[in-house]
Every structure is written in C-alpha cells, then in structure tokens.
Enzyme design. Sequence first.
Site, mmCIF file in Angstrom:
data_model
loop_
_atom_site.group_PDB
_atom_site.id
_atom_site.type_symbol
_atom_site.label_atom_id
_atom_site.label_comp_id
_atom_site.label_asym_id
_atom_site.label_seq_id
_atom_site.Cartn_x
_atom_site.Cartn_y
_atom_site.Cartn_z
ATOM 1 N N ARG A 1 0.850 -1.194 0.000
ATOM 2 C CA ARG A 1 0.000 0.000 0.000
ATOM 3 C C ARG A 1 0.886 1.245 0.000
ATOM 4 N NH1 ARG A 1 -5.396 -0.786 1.755
ATOM 5 N NH2 ARG A 1 -6.155 -2.639 0.710
ATOM 6 N N GLN B 1 -0.978 2.628 -6.141
ATOM 7 C CA GLN B 1 -2.416 2.840 -6.011
ATOM 8 C C GLN B 1 -3.184 2.453 -7.266
ATOM 9 O OE1 GLN B 1 -2.910 6.900 -4.753
ATOM 10 N NE2 GLN B 1 -2.695 6.402 -2.586
ATOM 11 N N ASP C 1 -3.895 -1.386 -7.411
ATOM 12 C CA ASP C 1 -4.446 -2.009 -6.206
ATOM 13 C C ASP C 1 -5.754 -2.744 -6.498
ATOM 14 O OD1 ASP C 1 -5.182 -2.778 -3.693
ATOM 15 O OD2 ASP C 1 -5.033 -0.786 -2.789
ATOM 16 N N SER D 1 -8.273 -3.374 -3.497
ATOM 17 C CA SER D 1 -9.131 -2.243 -3.157
ATOM 18 C C SER D 1 -10.233 -2.043 -4.183
ATOM 19 C CB SER D 1 -8.294 -0.963 -3.031
ATOM 20 O OG SER D 1 -7.483 -1.006 -1.887
ATOM 21 N N TYR E 1 -4.674 -2.883 6.878
ATOM 22 C CA TYR E 1 -5.690 -3.799 7.376
ATOM 23 C C TYR E 1 -5.598 -3.943 8.895
ATOM 24 C CZ TYR E 1 -6.166 -5.290 2.506
ATOM 25 O OH TYR E 1 -6.376 -5.328 1.155
#
Length: 372
Positions: free
Chosen positions: A122, A127, A130, A133, A228
């Site tokens: 992360r 990003q 990802d 996500s 997380y």
Amino acid sequence: MQIGVLTETAPYERRVALTPESAGRLIAAGHSVYVQSGAGRAADEDDDAFREAGAMIARTPEEILGNIDLLTGVGQLDQQTAAKLTPGTAVVGLASPKEGRGPAGVLVDRHATFFALEQLPRITRAQSMDALSSQAMVAGYRAGLVAAERLPRFFPLLMTAAGTVPPARVLVLGAGVAGLQAIATAKRLGAVVEAHDVRDSAPEEVRSLGARFLTLDVETQTSGSGGYAREQSSDALSRQRKALAPYVAAADAVITTAAVPGKPAPLLVTADMVEKMRPGSVVVDLAADNPHGGNCELSRPGEDVRHHGVLIHGGRNVPSELAGHASRLYGANMAAFVLAMCRDGVLLSTPEEVAADEIAAACCVLLKGEFR
C-alpha cells in the site's frame, strides 16, 4: 511481450483479466495481446470490442498458452492450464499459488514466474494497481444493494398519507474499502447507518461519510500491514462481540466486511446474536467465502440461510456479480501493474531486478520456478 487472456474457469467467476480498454493500453505500449474467444462475454465484452482495441482472438486456450510471455488472470490457475504453459512464462493474477497446493508444483516444474496482486504494497506508486481495493469497492457497493433487496422494509424515511415510515437502521462491521463503500451505498439509499472497526483510523473515515461510529469499550489498534486490521485474540473478539450485541439486535440490516489477509475472518456475529434480531432482519456477510468461515457464524457462501426469522446472506465471489465494472477496474489495475513491471518492454526477470523494485519484490511469489 506476447500477453494472453483466457476465459476464467473457476466456479462463479465472471470477470476477465483485461477488458478492451486495458488491453488497448498494453497494445499502445508495444505489446501484443491474445484473447481467448468469449473470454469477456460474462463481463459484457465481446470479441469484436477486443479486435477493435487491437487484440488478436484465439479459438482455444492452447493457441495462446504455447505462444505467450505473460498470462494475465483473475483467479488461481488450474493444474491443467498451468501444465500447458511454455517453460519460463510469467503469470500475473490475484490468487497466488501456495507451496504444495493447486498448480504450485506445476508452475515450479514449468520454471514459471508468478506475481500475486494481493501482495501489492500500500504505497502511493502502487495505487493504480491495487486490485484488492478496487474489487473490495465493488463488493461493498453490492453488499449495500443486497441488504436493501433482501430487507422486506424500506431503507429511506418516507412520509405518506398513510403515515410515516421510519428509515432502516444499518450496521456495518469493518470499515475498510468494502465497509466504507457499503456505508456510502446504504446512506445513499436513505438508511440510518452505524459502523464499527477496531482500527484507530476508522472513526474519522466513517464519520466523513455521514455515518455514526460506534465507540465501544474495546481495544483499538493501529492498522497492520497494508492498512488492514491485525488478527485479534479470542478474548478481544469475545469482548467485541459482547459490546456489539445490542447494536446488532437493534439493526434492521447488518453488513459484515471484516477480513485479515491470510487469516481466518473474525467471528463478529454469533447465532445467539442473530436470534436476538427482529424477524425480517438481514445479515449480509461479505467474508462468507473465507475457507475458515465468515464474520457470521451462520453464513454459508452463496446461500441465503434463514434462522429465527432472520435472513443471512453469504457472499461468494461478490465482485463477479457486477462483472462488467469489476473487470474494467481490475483490467486497469492489471495494465498498470504490467506496464510498471516492464523495463524496455520486458517483464522484470532476474533476482536483482525484482529485489530492486519495491512492488515487484512484494508481489513476486515465484521467480523462474523458485519460491521467494
């Protein structure tokens, strides 16, 4: 590179690893993309759309597997497919091979390289890649809709000539990407939403969406790896369930999204808690697909279970229920990853190259048949 896309064979899987849009990005960068005929059909992408993007269509997997440098996928490869790969082929996907399980031994024998997108760090640079996500966002949105569909009551406040209908009360447990999207969806549908998460960053995120954060007398924790929550002790989970019980009982719909990567999902809603909910209430468990059980003791993946008048919906590969947009997002993640992992148009392939790149080092499970 020669990049392949096959029809996914895992049960309940409707997504495709690349869409015409994401395939076109790779083609524009100089790569060739080969797509199995019908691979995108379940995600509403036909062969003609891939052709228009510049991809080549193959009739069978065999036409692709023996002639590519890189295979893109969503779910874990089956052994038969892995065995047909040309030695040295690289694979990128979400379900990483585990030593001694599934196709892992075959991939080792084929001297394959495997990059697991679920191990993506992360960090800002990653990003756009990802996939966890993006797919969690799809699942959270779908969970809000499922709760509204299954609840035999309105979500919003309605003032009618026959009287006022109060809004539904929705409780979301777990405020990661899926939980936040479930909160936003339930709010847009007009419900009164409460939420809880053990991470100390969660209250601000929940309140930013207009939901009430439940402050319970339980331990909070800083986010673990990748943002997380970390696995909790049995004592901590027991105290959390006790504190949550009255809120679960008061909710019309409970949406559970709590997960710890690589670990069993935390048990947040017991059978006894369900029995104290009002008849007609709904529990939507996004973690039901976990092989060790979901967040609700009574959930079963892909099934609606009724218990004491309460419906418990167990999610199973929920992003595939919205395969079109899930594939579009996943394909964008895949294309971004592949492009970032190339040097002069070729995928990173030596231990030194992989180790020097933070993303490659985190995601590389197999390198030329050797576990890392």
